[in-house]
Design an enzyme around this catalytic site. Structure first.
Site, PDB file in Angstrom:
ATOM      1  N   ASP A  53      18.231   9.997  -3.351  1.00 36.04           N
ATOM      2  CA  ASP A  53      18.624  10.544  -4.660  1.00 36.04           C
ATOM      3  C   ASP A  53      18.898  12.055  -4.532  1.00 36.04           C
ATOM      4  O   ASP A  53      19.945  12.549  -4.977  1.00 36.04           O
ATOM      5  CB  ASP A  53      17.516  10.336  -5.707  1.00 36.04           C
ATOM      6  CG  ASP A  53      17.166   8.872  -5.936  1.00 36.04           C
ATOM      7  OD1 ASP A  53      17.324   8.385  -7.065  1.00 36.04           O
ATOM      8  OD2 ASP A  53      16.733   8.199  -4.973  1.00 36.04           O
ATOM      9  N   ASP A 145      25.019  10.255 -11.336  1.00 31.89           N
ATOM     10  CA  ASP A 145      23.755   9.566 -11.054  1.00 31.89           C
ATOM     11  C   ASP A 145      23.757   9.337  -9.548  1.00 31.89           C
ATOM     12  O   ASP A 145      24.479   8.482  -9.035  1.00 31.89           O
ATOM     13  CB  ASP A 145      23.677   8.233 -11.814  1.00 31.89           C
ATOM     14  CG  ASP A 145      22.266   7.661 -11.799  1.00 31.89           C
ATOM     15  OD1 ASP A 145      21.486   8.029 -10.888  1.00 31.89           O
ATOM     16  OD2 ASP A 145      21.957   6.843 -12.684  1.00 31.89           O
ATOM     17  N   ASP A 148      21.737   5.176  -8.756  1.00 33.56           N
ATOM     18  CA  ASP A 148      21.411   4.442  -9.979  1.00 33.56           C
ATOM     19  C   ASP A 148      20.805   3.116  -9.547  1.00 33.56           C
ATOM     20  O   ASP A 148      21.343   2.440  -8.668  1.00 33.56           O
ATOM     21  CB  ASP A 148      22.670   4.203 -10.820  1.00 33.56           C
ATOM     22  CG  ASP A 148      22.330   3.425 -12.074  1.00 33.56           C
ATOM     23  OD1 ASP A 148      21.434   3.853 -12.818  1.00 33.56           O
ATOM     24  OD2 ASP A 148      22.952   2.367 -12.300  1.00 33.56           O
ATOM     25  N   THR A 150      17.386   3.036  -8.623  1.00 32.76           N
ATOM     26  CA  THR A 150      16.557   3.459  -7.478  1.00 32.76           C
ATOM     27  C   THR A 150      15.572   2.348  -7.072  1.00 32.76           C
ATOM     28  O   THR A 150      15.284   2.170  -5.889  1.00 32.76           O
ATOM     29  CB  THR A 150      15.803   4.770  -7.827  1.00 32.76           C
ATOM     30  OG1 THR A 150      16.788   5.736  -8.204  1.00 32.76           O
ATOM     31  CG2 THR A 150      15.024   5.313  -6.643  1.00 32.76           C
ATOM     32  N   LYS A 292      26.309  -3.833 -12.375  1.00 31.55           N
ATOM     33  CA  LYS A 292      26.628  -4.771 -13.474  1.00 31.55           C
ATOM     34  C   LYS A 292      28.012  -4.445 -14.056  1.00 31.55           C
ATOM     35  O   LYS A 292      28.790  -5.340 -14.354  1.00 31.55           O
ATOM     36  CB  LYS A 292      25.541  -4.706 -14.553  1.00 31.55           C
ATOM     37  CG  LYS A 292      24.191  -5.230 -14.037  1.00 31.55           C
ATOM     38  CD  LYS A 292      23.139  -5.284 -15.126  1.00 31.55           C
ATOM     39  CE  LYS A 292      22.420  -3.992 -15.387  1.00 31.55           C
ATOM     40  NZ  LYS A 292      21.541  -3.516 -14.297  1.00 31.55           N
ATOM     41  N   ASP A 318      24.029   7.163 -16.689  1.00 34.66           N
ATOM     42  CA  ASP A 318      23.797   5.736 -16.430  1.00 34.66           C
ATOM     43  C   ASP A 318      24.970   4.865 -16.873  1.00 34.66           C
ATOM     44  O   ASP A 318      24.951   3.652 -16.662  1.00 34.66           O
ATOM     45  CB  ASP A 318      22.531   5.265 -17.160  1.00 34.66           C
ATOM     46  CG  ASP A 318      21.265   5.616 -16.388  1.00 34.66           C
ATOM     47  OD1 ASP A 318      21.303   5.568 -15.145  1.00 34.66           O
ATOM     48  OD2 ASP A 318      20.245   5.942 -17.032  1.00 34.66           O
TER      49      ASP A 318
HETATM   50  N1  PPS Z   1      12.410   2.541 -20.380  1.00 30.77           N
HETATM   51  C1  PPS Z   1      13.690   2.443 -20.028  1.00 30.77           C
HETATM   52  N2  PPS Z   1      14.532   1.692 -20.755  1.00 30.77           N
HETATM   53  C2  PPS Z   1      15.803   1.570 -20.411  1.00 30.77           C
HETATM   54  N3  PPS Z   1      16.358   2.143 -19.327  1.00 30.77           N
HETATM   55  C3  PPS Z   1      15.569   2.909 -18.561  1.00 30.77           C
HETATM   56  C4  PPS Z   1      14.203   3.091 -18.857  1.00 30.77           C
HETATM   57  N4  PPS Z   1      13.669   3.893 -17.918  1.00 30.77           N
HETATM   58  C5  PPS Z   1      14.670   4.197 -17.071  1.00 30.77           C
HETATM   59  N5  PPS Z   1      15.814   3.611 -17.467  1.00 30.77           N
HETATM   60  C6  PPS Z   1      17.140   3.727 -16.868  1.00 30.77           C
HETATM   61  O1  PPS Z   1      17.562   2.494 -16.356  1.00 30.77           O
HETATM   62  C7  PPS Z   1      18.253   2.738 -15.139  1.00 30.77           C
HETATM   63  C8  PPS Z   1      18.167   1.516 -14.273  1.00 30.77           C
HETATM   64  O2  PPS Z   1      18.805   0.508 -14.976  1.00 30.77           O
HETATM   65  P1  PPS Z   1      18.940  -0.893 -14.317  1.00 30.77           P
HETATM   66  O3  PPS Z   1      19.906  -1.674 -15.116  1.00 30.77           O
HETATM   67  O4  PPS Z   1      19.206  -0.727 -12.856  1.00 30.77           O
HETATM   68  O5  PPS Z   1      17.472  -1.498 -14.503  1.00 30.77           O
HETATM   69  S1  PPS Z   1      16.756  -2.576 -13.604  1.00 30.77           S
HETATM   70  O6  PPS Z   1      16.213  -1.921 -12.409  1.00 30.77           O
HETATM   71  O7  PPS Z   1      17.741  -3.632 -13.262  1.00 30.77           O
HETATM   72  O8  PPS Z   1      15.713  -3.109 -14.466  1.00 30.77           O
HETATM   73  C9  PPS Z   1      17.558   3.911 -14.517  1.00 30.77           C
HETATM   74  O9  PPS Z   1      18.475   4.592 -13.684  1.00 30.77           O
HETATM   75  P2  PPS Z   1      17.954   5.241 -12.290  1.00 30.77           P
HETATM   76  O10 PPS Z   1      16.793   6.142 -12.649  1.00 30.77           O
HETATM   77  O11 PPS Z   1      19.160   6.019 -11.862  1.00 30.77           O
HETATM   78  O12 PPS Z   1      17.595   4.121 -11.384  1.00 30.77           O
HETATM   79  C10 PPS Z   1      17.116   4.707 -15.726  1.00 30.77           C
HETATM   80  O13 PPS Z   1      17.974   5.764 -16.059  1.00 30.77           O
HETATM   81 MG    MG Z   2      20.547   5.631 -13.401  1.00 34.07          MG
HETATM   82 MG    MG Z   3      15.923   7.619 -11.810  1.00 35.59          MG
HETATM   83 MG    MG Z   4      19.375   7.619 -10.589  1.00 36.30          MG
END
Ligand code: PPS
Ligand code: MG
Ligand code: MG
Ligand code: MG
Length: 381
Positions: A53, A145, A148, A150, A292, A318
């Protein structure tokens, strides 16, 4: 906007995202193969952040500044240097510095220039912390990002590198790197199979096994996909882009819908209710990250829904790149009330109605919005 006004921005962004994907693949291979490594940290909100990251954020920041040195480059990005600057993070910081320099040395392979000598710790920390813009309705802002999904990255599954350009509050360019995007869409569903164990391409073969970069420019009505350039040193940059389009399926019974993997990030039972109400028959495809959006843009799925907990504010990085790519590929993306997403209000998608929905076309979109209304009323009875 004139079609070629942003040609250089798009070209640089695509090349930089290719570089970032290669960086991530290298780091992910190391993470998945080593046990108990210290290259993954938890942030204050307990979400994860890794060497990749920070390294991608530094690399993109450095390459954009280098390529547009005549302008003050404004970047809105996810990471800061807080955790990285702590006294117990020396090993982590060294890993970031090495990873960034290794990646920058490969810039010529992507038709970009490497710095003349390796960069030091302070230059790299500065490059990461420079990405502290807050966006807004005026001016030009890159939105990044660096990794994304992680969690998907750490698990050896799907993740993305997302870079977009916003001007006067509108997304004009989107580039989405998906290093583990499989050649066969059926493999998107392989949660438990490490992508590292998928068949690898041999150095002499041109066969593309996984990984792509998608991109689009606002108003062009076109979205493009390039396979990733793989390890073979002789294999350098060529524009091998193929046009991608959304699926033509508009019968809910045949449509595939995708959603986040983690129940903390979306309301799985609400989306199941919506799916049932609009006549979707297939099991949801749960995939980490903006992959997605990539699946919708390439016609490998028809619907994406995300309903975060109330109080959670969606961040622009995101979604920006994914939304423009899906739209230019022929799809529709709105909030759950059917309104377009507003990227002009700073770091967050302010005013978002309940959630985000993306569809391959208007027929499915209208049915989905109708189903959200019906399910929302019954879920709040
Ligand atoms: N509580 C909550 N609710 C909704 N979304 C949140 C939440 N916390 C984090 N995030 C954001 O979700 C990003 C990851 O989304 P994903 O679709 O990859 O989620 S998952 O891992 O498949 O469950 C993730 O992106 P990255 O941090 O870049 O991985 C976050 O920005
Ligand atoms: Mg993200
Ligand atoms: Mg993150
Ligand atoms: Mg990220």
């Amino acid at each position: 906007m004139g079609e070629n006004n942003y040609a250089k921005e798009l070209d640089v962004a695509v090349r930089v995202v290719h570089m970032a994907c290669s960086l991530c693949q290298r780091v992910q291979e190391g993470l998945v193969s080593s046990i108990g490594n210290d290259h993954v940290k938890s942030k204050d909100d307990e979400s994860l952040v890794t060497v990749a990251d920070w390294s991608v954020q530094a690399t993109v920041s450095l390459m954009l500044s280098e390529s547009f040195s005549n302008q003050k480059v404004s970047i809105v990005a996810e990471e800061d240097v807080q955790t990285l600057s702590k006294s117990d993070s020396v090993g982590l910081l060294t890993a970031v510095v090495n990873t960034v320099n290794e990646c920058l040395a490969e810039a010529p392979k992507y038709g970009l220039q490497s710095p003349k000598e390796a960069l030091g710790t302070s230059q790299i920390l500065e490059a990461i912390s420079r990405c502290n813009s807050t966006g807004g309705r005026t001016g030009r802002h890159w939105v990044l990002d660096p990794v994304d999904g992680t969690l998907g990255f750490v698990r050896g599954e799907q993740y993305a590198v997302a870079l977009a350009l916003i001007e006067e509050g509108k997304v004009l360019i989107g580039v989405l790197g998906c290093p583990n995007y499989p050649r066969k869409k059926e493999w998107l569903n392989h949660h438990h199979q490490s992508y590292q164990s998928m068949p690898k391409i041999s150095d002499t073969s041109d066969t593309w096994e996984k990984g792509c970069v998608l991109y689009a420019q606002r108003g062009s009505g076109e979205a493009w996909m390039q396979p990733l350039i793989h390890g073979n040193k002789k294999h350098t940059w060529s524009n091998s882009a193929q046009r991608v389009q959304v699926s033509a399926i508009d019968d809910p019974a045949l449509a595939t819908f995708c959603e986040p993997v983690e129940k903390a990030n979306t309301n799985h039972s609400f989306s199941a209710g919506v799916a049932h109400s609009m006549g979707l028959k297939k099991q949801p495809l749960r995939v980490h990250s903006m992959v997605k959006y990539a699946a919708i843009a390439q016609g490998d799925a028809e619907i994406f829904m995300k309903f975060a907990q109330s109080g959670y504010k969606e961040k622009i990085w995101d979604h920006a790149a994914g939304v423009i790519i899906v739209e230019e590929a022929g799809g529709v993306v709105t909030d759950a009330g059917g309104h377009p997403l507003d990227f002009s209000r700073g770091l967050y998608l302010e005013g978002l109605d309940r959630g985000i929905v993306a569809c391959s076309g208007t027929t499915l979109h209208e049915k989905l919005i109708g189903a959200v209304y019906a399910s929302w009323e019954s879920s709040n009875l």
